[in-house]
Each structure stands twice: as structure tokens, then as C-alpha cells.
Design a protein around this motif. Structure first.
Motif, PDB file in Angstrom:
ATOM      1  N   THR A 272      -7.048   4.373  11.252  1.00 11.54           N
ATOM      2  CA  THR A 272      -6.167   3.611  10.372  1.00 11.54           C
ATOM      3  C   THR A 272      -6.900   3.139   9.125  1.00 11.54           C
ATOM      4  OG1 THR A 272      -4.924   2.865  12.297  1.00 11.54           O
ATOM      5  CG2 THR A 272      -4.594   1.638  10.250  1.00 11.54           C
TER       6      THR A 272
ATOM      7  N   GLN B  33      -5.355   4.094   5.522  1.00 11.31           N
ATOM      8  CA  GLN B  33      -4.777   3.105   4.602  1.00 11.31           C
ATOM      9  C   GLN B  33      -5.580   2.974   3.316  1.00 11.31           C
ATOM     10  OE1 GLN B  33      -6.033  -0.121   3.706  1.00 11.31           O
ATOM     11  NE2 GLN B  33      -7.931   0.039   4.869  1.00 11.31           N
TER      12      GLN B  33
ATOM     13  N   GLN C 255       2.090  -1.407   5.162  1.00 14.70           N
ATOM     14  CA  GLN C 255       3.097  -0.836   6.047  1.00 14.70           C
ATOM     15  C   GLN C 255       2.447  -0.051   7.176  1.00 14.70           C
ATOM     16  OE1 GLN C 255       5.754   1.455   3.598  1.00 14.70           O
ATOM     17  NE2 GLN C 255       6.732  -0.339   2.684  1.00 14.70           N
ATOM     18  N   ILE C 256       1.454   0.748   6.822  1.00 17.48           N
ATOM     19  CA  ILE C 256       0.733   1.521   7.835  1.00 17.48           C
ATOM     20  C   ILE C 256       0.022   0.594   8.814  1.00 17.48           C
ATOM     21  CG2 ILE C 256      -1.250   3.051   8.178  1.00 17.48           C
ATOM     22  CD1 ILE C 256      -0.470   4.364   5.477  1.00 17.48           C
TER      23      ILE C 256
ATOM     24  N   SER D 104       1.050   5.674  16.096  1.00 22.32           N
ATOM     25  CA  SER D 104      -0.134   5.897  15.277  1.00 22.32           C
ATOM     26  C   SER D 104      -1.294   6.420  16.091  1.00 22.32           C
ATOM     27  CB  SER D 104      -0.540   4.590  14.574  1.00 22.32           C
ATOM     28  OG  SER D 104       0.489   4.164  13.716  1.00 22.32           O
TER      29      SER D 104
ATOM     30  N   LEU E  83       1.248  -3.160  15.763  1.00 29.28           N
ATOM     31  CA  LEU E  83       2.231  -3.104  16.846  1.00 29.28           C
ATOM     32  C   LEU E  83       1.826  -2.081  17.905  1.00 29.28           C
ATOM     33  CD1 LEU E  83       5.554  -3.269  14.782  1.00 29.28           C
ATOM     34  CD2 LEU E  83       4.461  -5.125  16.058  1.00 29.28           C
ATOM     35  N   ASP E  84       1.361  -0.916  17.448  1.00 30.21           N
ATOM     36  CA  ASP E  84       0.899   0.117  18.381  1.00 30.21           C
ATOM     37  C   ASP E  84      -0.274  -0.380  19.205  1.00 30.21           C
ATOM     38  OD1 ASP E  84       2.830   1.787  17.342  1.00 30.21           O
ATOM     39  OD2 ASP E  84       1.446   2.797  15.962  1.00 30.21           O
TER      40      ASP E  84
ATOM     41  N   ALA F  55       0.517  -2.596   9.513  1.00 29.69           N
ATOM     42  CA  ALA F  55       1.415  -3.429  10.328  1.00 29.69           C
ATOM     43  C   ALA F  55       1.950  -2.638  11.515  1.00 29.69           C
ATOM     44  CB  ALA F  55       2.567  -3.952   9.477  1.00 29.69           C
ATOM     45  N   GLN F  56       2.309  -1.377  11.280  1.00 25.74           N
ATOM     46  CA  GLN F  56       2.788  -0.546  12.379  1.00 25.74           C
ATOM     47  C   GLN F  56       1.688  -0.309  13.406  1.00 25.74           C
ATOM     48  OE1 GLN F  56       5.942   0.644  13.170  1.00 25.74           O
ATOM     49  NE2 GLN F  56       4.816   1.079  15.068  1.00 25.74           N
ATOM     50  N   VAL F  57       0.472  -0.104  12.926  1.00 25.47           N
ATOM     51  CA  VAL F  57      -0.644   0.120  13.840  1.00 25.47           C
ATOM     52  C   VAL F  57      -0.948  -1.136  14.653  1.00 25.47           C
ATOM     53  CG1 VAL F  57      -3.111   0.626  13.979  1.00 25.47           C
ATOM     54  CG2 VAL F  57      -1.645   1.984  12.487  1.00 25.47           C
TER      55      VAL F  57
END
Length: 311
Positions: free
Chosen positions: A258, A262, A272-273, A3, A279-280, A275-277
Motif C-alpha cells: 500500500t 499510494q 482513498q486507497i 487490497s 478496513l481490509d 482508507a480502504q486498506v
């Protein structure tokens, strides 16, 4: 890290997209309405110096709209000046936050109506609105927070400028309006930003009547972040800007990109967006430094880089 890398690529692409609009010569690249030659660039820079004042210290860039005689109207030249100052070394780690303010009792009266007469021609009108749209998008796409510091009246595209900023700190005497309807030119482009900041019925009342709202009403409905006494406007704005400067630049950049991404999605896709960010963000060296500093009860030492933490 996907991201963060995507956000960086998107911003760089925006700055040098090979559309019909391209900078040439000195300075930063970006979408503009005509092809710029070195001579025209120099001419624009000379105009920029008159219409805006850019200074920077300790990570905080100040951009002052500097044409109070014309009520800081967002003429094409003013918009180009503002764009130039926003894009200047925008990817430098030395830049952490931007504050937009204005000289005089009017923050901005919006477009210069003399540029919108039939005599100027359709091509010029199209250029004005294209560059204005680019500037408003740029404010939200640029990887640092942008704060509007308002001490007066903001109308039409001037109100749009305030609504487009990430944060708006205003004095108690400030007012906001979209009065285009009264001169036969509905504020359709300002409505994009205003309608995304205010509840629909409040925004439409402003658009249909052209009547101004007070600073307190603007705060109540979400157009601005804080309303403060005029003599504390600089102090409060500086406090917010300095607090932003204490954070990691790539973490702020990732979070800002983000947030806007979002917000345009439905709830499930937004999660979903996000949550991935998350992690990033955790994969960033600064992400792990922040967690470790909290555990160890010390101040974080940021790298302000996009480096990944060691496995």
C-alpha cells in the motif's frame, strides 16, 4: 480484504507472467530475459552459488554479494543470482525480512562495463537492463521488507540497488555516487531509484558531476535510513530485522504494498486507497488479534495468515 488479495495476486502474477520470459524446471517462476531449460537453470544455479551467498535463520534471509574481486559488479549473472535469491520461497511464512550486503570494500560498483561494449551486441545490452529493472522492481514488489546493509562504496547501479531497498543501514565510511557521466554512459536507470529517494537538485548534481556523497549527506537527503559506526553495522541491522520479525507477516505485506501504491497517487486518491486498506487490515484475523492483545495488555499471538477475523 480486497487490497491484500490484490497485492498477493499481483506478486504471483509477476512471478509467473507469461511474457517472452519464463523459468522452466526447478525453482521459483518469474519474469526473466530468456526461456530457461532445466540444463540452463542448473548452470545458472551453479553461477549463483559463486556470486552470491544466501542463508536464512529465524525469518531473516541474508543475501551477500560475493564477488569482491570484481567490486561486486552487477553483471548479468550477478543480477540473475540476486533475483533467484530474492524469489526463493518468497511467499513462505518462514521468510520475514531480507538483508542484502556485500563482501569487500565495495558494496557494488554497478554494471560490468565489459558487458556493455559494442562487441557484446544490442540484445545482450537489452537483457542486462531488463533484468536489472526487474530486480529493482522485485525488491519493492516482494511482500517482505528488504534492507540494504552497506559498508563501503555503492556506485551507479550499486547506488540504484541501495535506493531501491526499503531500508538502508550504512557505515560511516560508506559513499554513494552515480558516475556514469564520466565514462560516457549517463546513469539514467539508476536515476529512477535515486531520483525517487533524493531531492531533485541533489540527485541531479550527483548525476551531472558523478561526484560521490558521504554517508552523512546520504542520510541528510534521504538516500539511507541510518549511519552507524562500522563495528555496529551488523548489530543495528539485526535489531531492525528482528523488530520486523515481531510483526504479522500479512500486515507488513499489506502495508508495504500500500505504501508504494499510494505514493504514486495524488493526495486524495492516496487517502482513498489507504482508507480502504485500513478496513481490509481490520478484517484480518491478525488485525483483530493485535487490537485485542493491546486492550488485554498481553503480547499478540500472530497467525501470519490472511484469514479474516470472525464476524
Amino acid at each position: 480484504m480486497g487490497s491484500l488479495a490484490a497485492a498477493a495476486r499481483c506478486f504471483r502474477k509477476m512471478r509467473r507472467a507469461p511474457s517472452t520470459r519464463l523459468f522452466q524446471g526447478a525453482g521459483t517462476t518469474g519474469n526473466v530475459s530468456v526461456i530457461y531449460t532445466p540444463g540452463r537453470w542448473a548452470s545458472e544455479r551453479a553461477q549463483c552459488d559463486k556470486l552470491t551467498v544466501r542463508t536464512q535463520k529465524d525469518g531473516i534471509r541474508s543475501i551477500v554479494l560475493n564477488n569482491p574481486q570484481k567490486r561486486n559488479a552487477l553483471s548479468l549473472a550477478m543480477l540473475e543470482s540476486l533475483r533467484t535469491n530474492l524469489l526463493h520461497e518468497a511467499e513462505s511464512n518462514d521468510l520475514r525480512v531480507i538483508v542484502i550486503s556485500a563482501e569487500g570494500p565495495v558494496f557494488s560498483s554497478g554494471h560490468n562495463l565489459k558487458e556493455l561494449t559494442s562487441a557484446e551486441g544490442w540484445d545482450h545490452h537489452a537483457e542486462v537492463f531488463a533484468v536489472c529493472t526487474e530486480v529493482m522492481n522485485l525488491i519493492q514488489d516482494i511482500p517482505v521488507p528488504v534492507i540494504a546493509k552497506v559498508n563501503g562504496l555503492a556506485t551507479a547501479a550499486g547506488c540504484q540497488l541501495v535506493a531501491s531497498c526499503d531500508i538502508a543501514v550504512v557505515s560511516e565510511k560508506s559513499k554513494f555516487a552515480t558516475p556514469g557521466v564520466s565514462v560516457g554512459l549517463f546513469c539514467s536507470t539508476p536515476a529512477v531509484a535515486v531520483g525517487r529517494s533524493l531531492p531533485r537538485k541533489v540527485a541531479l548534481e550527483m548525476l551531472f558531476t558523478g561526484e560521490p556523497i558521504s554517508a552523512q549527506d546520504a542520510l541528510l537527503h534521504g538516500l539511507v535510513s541510518q549511519v552507524v559506526p562500522e563495528d555496529r553495522l551488523d548489530e543495528v541491522t539485526a535489531k531492525i530485522a528482528n523488530k520486523i520479525c515481531e510483526a504479522s507477516r500479512p500486515v507488513i505485506a499489506l502495508g508495504k504494498a500500500t505504501f508504494y501504491k499510494q505514493m504514486a497517487q495524488n493526495r486524495n486518491e492516496a487517502y482513498q486507497i489507504a482508507a480502504q486498506v485500513m478496513l481490509d487490515n481490520l478484517a484480518l484475523r491478525d488485525g483483530q488479534e493485535g487490537i485485542q492483545s493491546f486492550i488485554q495488555k498481553r503480547k499478540p499471538v500472530w497467525t501470519h495468515s490472511t484469514e479474516k477475523a470472525r464476524e
